[in-house]
Write a protein that holds these residues in place. Structure first.
Motif, PDB file in Angstrom:
ATOM      1  N   ARG A  52       1.347  -5.578  -7.023  1.00  0.00           N
ATOM      2  CA  ARG A  52       0.911  -5.118  -5.702  1.00  0.00           C
ATOM      3  C   ARG A  52       1.697  -3.941  -5.146  1.00  0.00           C
ATOM      4  O   ARG A  52       1.273  -3.333  -4.177  1.00  0.00           O
TER       5      ARG A  52
ATOM      6  N   ASP B 106       0.829  -1.203   0.000  1.00  0.00           N
ATOM      7  CA  ASP B 106       0.000   0.000   0.000  1.00  0.00           C
ATOM      8  C   ASP B 106       0.866   1.257   0.000  1.00  0.00           C
ATOM      9  O   ASP B 106       2.049   1.222   0.351  1.00  0.00           O
ATOM     10  N   VAL B 107       0.266   2.391  -0.372  1.00  0.00           N
ATOM     11  CA  VAL B 107       0.956   3.673  -0.276  1.00  0.00           C
ATOM     12  C   VAL B 107       1.242   3.964   1.187  1.00  0.00           C
ATOM     13  O   VAL B 107       0.642   3.370   2.085  1.00  0.00           O
TER      14      VAL B 107
ATOM     15  N   ASP C 203       4.684   6.800  -2.309  1.00  0.00           N
ATOM     16  CA  ASP C 203       3.759   6.513  -3.401  1.00  0.00           C
ATOM     17  C   ASP C 203       4.586   6.446  -4.684  1.00  0.00           C
ATOM     18  O   ASP C 203       5.191   7.435  -5.079  1.00  0.00           O
TER      19      ASP C 203
ATOM     20  N   ASN D 108       2.132   1.980 -10.102  1.00  0.00           N
ATOM     21  CA  ASN D 108       1.383   1.490  -8.941  1.00  0.00           C
ATOM     22  C   ASN D 108       0.610   0.220  -9.296  1.00  0.00           C
ATOM     23  O   ASN D 108      -0.142   0.187 -10.266  1.00  0.00           O
ATOM     24  N   ASP D 109       0.813  -0.814  -8.504  1.00  0.00           N
ATOM     25  CA  ASP D 109       0.140  -2.115  -8.673  1.00  0.00           C
ATOM     26  C   ASP D 109       0.385  -2.728 -10.053  1.00  0.00           C
ATOM     27  O   ASP D 109      -0.457  -3.461 -10.567  1.00  0.00           O
TER      28      ASP D 109
ATOM     29  N   SER E 192       3.122  -0.500  -4.094  1.00  0.00           N
ATOM     30  CA  SER E 192       2.643   0.884  -4.140  1.00  0.00           C
ATOM     31  C   SER E 192       3.598   1.879  -3.492  1.00  0.00           C
ATOM     32  O   SER E 192       3.469   3.081  -3.713  1.00  0.00           O
ATOM     33  N   SER E 193       4.531   1.412  -2.655  1.00  0.00           N
ATOM     34  CA  SER E 193       5.529   2.297  -2.055  1.00  0.00           C
ATOM     35  C   SER E 193       6.816   1.515  -1.834  1.00  0.00           C
ATOM     36  O   SER E 193       6.789   0.290  -1.718  1.00  0.00           O
TER      37      SER E 193
END
Length: 167
Positions: A121, A86-87, A152, A158-159, A123-124
């Motif tokens: 997956r 996740d971010v 981010d 992302n992903d 994101s960060s």
């Protein structure tokens, strides 16, 4: 408690939102209430050695980081990067250890093709030691280098990451 992960099967560990917030603070990150609320009982925090491909998962990010540092102390490995689902460094994490500092030679020195769980997956990211992180989507393009912490990775990648490179 360490749990070995074999093959491409998915091992999930349980953790509480409070534990995630504590781990983030221990890692020098600022955890927000929103991040803590996003914690899931299915988050896993794994360490992967690019040399041996050993892959071990833990209940918390702090345990994974501690193991990554333990590997560095006993085998000469270093933490090269940590990627997050996740971010803002949330969700599951994968800490990647490398056998030596990343040389600055204009080449990607360490490659990791992600398993089924980690594909698409990320994101960060956090870059460690002297490593820069490159993220590769299935198309063969790449994003990066991420030379420091990035809460981010941006909309383009992302992903979408299937391979991580460290240089």
């Amino acid at each position: 408690m360490a749990r070995a992960k074999t093959g491409t099967g998915r091992l999930r560990t349980r953790t509480a939102a409070v534990a995630l917030a504590s781990c983030a603070m221990a890692a020098g990150l600022t955890a927000t209430t929103a991040q803590a609320a996003q914690a899931s009982e299915t988050d896993e925090h794994c360490v992967l050695d690019v040399s041996t491909r050993d892959h071990t998962c833990y209940e918390t990010l702090a345990e994974a980081r501690q193991q990554g540092r333990r590997i560095a102390d006993t085998t000469g490995e270093l933490i090269g990067a940590t990627v997050f689902e996740d971010v803002e460094y949330g969700g599951s994490s994968l800490t990647i250890t490398v056998p030596e500092p990343c040389p600055k030679n204009d080449e990607v020195d360490f490659w990791l093709d992600l398993d089924d769980y980690w594909q698409n997956r990320i994101s960060s990211v956090q870059a460690w030691s002297t490593c820069w992180v490159w993220l590769y989507p299935d198309s063969g393009d790449r994003a990066g280098p991420y030379k420091e912490n990035h809460p981010d990775v941006g909309g383009y990648i992302n992903d979408r990451t299937v391979t991580v490179g460290l240089s």
